[in-house]
Design a protein around this motif. Sequence first.
Motif, PDB file in Angstrom:
ATOM      1  N   ILE A  97      11.261 -52.308  39.683  1.00  0.00           N
ATOM      2  CA  ILE A  97      11.964 -53.353  38.342  1.00  0.00           C
ATOM      3  C   ILE A  97      13.187 -54.367  38.392  1.00  0.00           C
ATOM      4  O   ILE A  97      13.538 -54.998  38.947  1.00  0.00           O
ATOM      5  CB  ILE A  97      12.544 -51.788  37.009  1.00  0.00           C
ATOM      6  CG1 ILE A  97      11.400 -50.844  37.264  1.00  0.00           C
ATOM      7  CG2 ILE A  97      12.440 -53.004  35.544  1.00  0.00           C
ATOM      8  CD1 ILE A  97      12.054 -49.892  36.465  1.00  0.00           C
ATOM      9  N   GLU A 100      14.177 -53.480  26.912  1.00  0.00           N
ATOM     10  CA  GLU A 100      12.879 -53.469  28.363  1.00  0.00           C
ATOM     11  C   GLU A 100      12.584 -53.009  28.875  1.00  0.00           C
ATOM     12  O   GLU A 100      12.057 -52.359  29.505  1.00  0.00           O
ATOM     13  CB  GLU A 100      12.085 -55.093  28.372  1.00  0.00           C
ATOM     14  CG  GLU A 100      11.219 -54.655  29.104  1.00  0.00           C
ATOM     15  CD  GLU A 100      10.524 -56.514  29.378  1.00  0.00           C
ATOM     16  OE1 GLU A 100       9.423 -57.202  29.792  1.00  0.00           O
ATOM     17  OE2 GLU A 100      11.317 -57.026  28.734  1.00  0.00           O
ATOM     18  N   PHE A 101      14.446 -52.789  29.636  1.00  0.00           N
ATOM     19  CA  PHE A 101      14.360 -51.422  30.154  1.00  0.00           C
ATOM     20  C   PHE A 101      14.648 -50.610  29.930  1.00  0.00           C
ATOM     21  O   PHE A 101      14.024 -49.905  30.386  1.00  0.00           O
ATOM     22  CB  PHE A 101      16.068 -52.657  30.964  1.00  0.00           C
ATOM     23  CG  PHE A 101      16.618 -51.114  32.117  1.00  0.00           C
ATOM     24  CD1 PHE A 101      15.446 -51.196  33.305  1.00  0.00           C
ATOM     25  CD2 PHE A 101      17.226 -51.153  32.317  1.00  0.00           C
ATOM     26  CE1 PHE A 101      15.784 -50.545  34.564  1.00  0.00           C
ATOM     27  CE2 PHE A 101      18.118 -50.572  33.518  1.00  0.00           C
ATOM     28  CZ  PHE A 101      16.468 -49.824  34.337  1.00  0.00           C
ATOM     29  N   ALA A 132      10.930 -49.130  29.806  1.00  0.00           N
ATOM     30  CA  ALA A 132      11.019 -48.847  31.215  1.00  0.00           C
ATOM     31  C   ALA A 132      10.415 -47.802  31.693  1.00  0.00           C
ATOM     32  O   ALA A 132      10.035 -46.677  32.221  1.00  0.00           O
ATOM     33  CB  ALA A 132      10.310 -49.682  32.498  1.00  0.00           C
ATOM     34  N   SER A 142      15.077 -59.298  36.320  1.00  0.00           N
ATOM     35  CA  SER A 142      14.775 -59.793  34.588  1.00  0.00           C
ATOM     36  C   SER A 142      14.643 -58.616  34.432  1.00  0.00           C
ATOM     37  O   SER A 142      14.841 -58.983  32.424  1.00  0.00           O
ATOM     38  CB  SER A 142      13.393 -60.982  34.947  1.00  0.00           C
ATOM     39  OG  SER A 142      12.459 -60.279  34.989  1.00  0.00           O
ATOM     40  N   ILE A 143      14.435 -57.562  33.803  1.00  0.00           N
ATOM     41  CA  ILE A 143      14.473 -56.840  33.397  1.00  0.00           C
ATOM     42  C   ILE A 143      15.220 -55.610  32.887  1.00  0.00           C
ATOM     43  O   ILE A 143      16.273 -55.535  32.476  1.00  0.00           O
ATOM     44  CB  ILE A 143      12.675 -55.637  33.151  1.00  0.00           C
ATOM     45  CG1 ILE A 143      11.614 -56.398  32.868  1.00  0.00           C
ATOM     46  CG2 ILE A 143      13.207 -54.636  32.681  1.00  0.00           C
ATOM     47  CD1 ILE A 143      10.122 -55.881  33.515  1.00  0.00           C
ATOM     48  N   GLN A 196      18.812 -54.790  27.001  1.00  0.00           N
ATOM     49  CA  GLN A 196      18.503 -54.256  27.692  1.00  0.00           C
ATOM     50  C   GLN A 196      17.397 -52.513  27.408  1.00  0.00           C
ATOM     51  O   GLN A 196      16.562 -51.819  28.483  1.00  0.00           O
ATOM     52  CB  GLN A 196      19.719 -52.877  28.565  1.00  0.00           C
ATOM     53  CG  GLN A 196      20.562 -52.652  28.798  1.00  0.00           C
ATOM     54  CD  GLN A 196      20.036 -53.110  30.111  1.00  0.00           C
ATOM     55  OE1 GLN A 196      20.540 -51.962  31.203  1.00  0.00           O
ATOM     56  NE2 GLN A 196      20.070 -54.158  30.941  1.00  0.00           N
ATOM     57  N   ALA A 240      18.875 -57.660  32.646  1.00  0.00           N
ATOM     58  CA  ALA A 240      18.448 -58.616  31.835  1.00  0.00           C
ATOM     59  C   ALA A 240      19.893 -58.526  30.363  1.00  0.00           C
ATOM     60  O   ALA A 240      20.610 -56.820  30.222  1.00  0.00           O
ATOM     61  CB  ALA A 240      17.264 -58.507  31.054  1.00  0.00           C
TER      62      ALA A 240
END
Length: 283
Positions: free
Chosen positions: A82, A94-95, A98, A85-86, A92, A89
């Motif tokens: 991953i 978007e992380f 994911a 940038s994710i 968090q 960041a």
Amino acid sequence: MNRRSFLLSSATALSLAAKPFPRPFGVQLYTARTILPKDLDGTLKRISEIGYKEVELYAVSQLTAWVPVIEKHGMKATSIHIPDSIALAENQDEFVRALDTAKKAGIEYAGVPYVAPANRGKTTDDWKSWCEKVNRAAYTSQKAGITFFYHHHAFEFAGQKGERPIDVMKANLDPRAVRLELDIFWAAAGGDDPVAFLNEWKGRIGLMHVKDRAAEMQVIATESQAKPTDFKEVGNGNLKIGEILKTALKTGVRKFYVEQDQCPGNPLDSLKISYDNLQKISF
């Protein structure tokens, strides 16, 4: 003991000594990045037929698009890269999304694969701050039930030993939460000995990229200095693959992914050569 009995007992002893590697070999699918988009089903089918059992993904989008095809061909997606940038960041969200998708897909490990030159620290304090971000990502990942890791290249080994980025990482990454993905090609390219490194980081390396390098390759300070011909199929270079893998088992490495950043021809041919050579090693 007659000659026939001696030969039979010797053959038995050899068969007992020549044990296969106890963990499945996987593939970092980045190796086949040039052909996967053209024929996803056929490429994954061939990777499975070679004998590989697991794969490591290199993009979040592959979790939904590729995992069903991977499983269709009897393999399992166990790890994913991953981007920082994710994962690193400040926000968090978007992380977390994911990680949720990754968990549902059966992923066991997730990690940052690379630090772009513009994002690399210039001082020890810079790298300490970066380690804090990795630790935070690892704690978030723990909550999702996935083990977090960092995959290095060559630049982390540049500088005086004890002051290199990799040394700052060893001192500041939380060993309870963060694992390293050891890339034996890049560690050797950066001037370190993969066997010694495994022993130094005992218990903290969870995954490994199994690779090989040209005998004539010189030590480099950053990955951009590597030439396409520096990358070799496993067993066709100068790394002590058998000793490295044996040490990896003793020091707690759990996952093993064959990767070749640059292949001379069809990457499937290189993956088969690597797999076949690995089957010749006794453990």
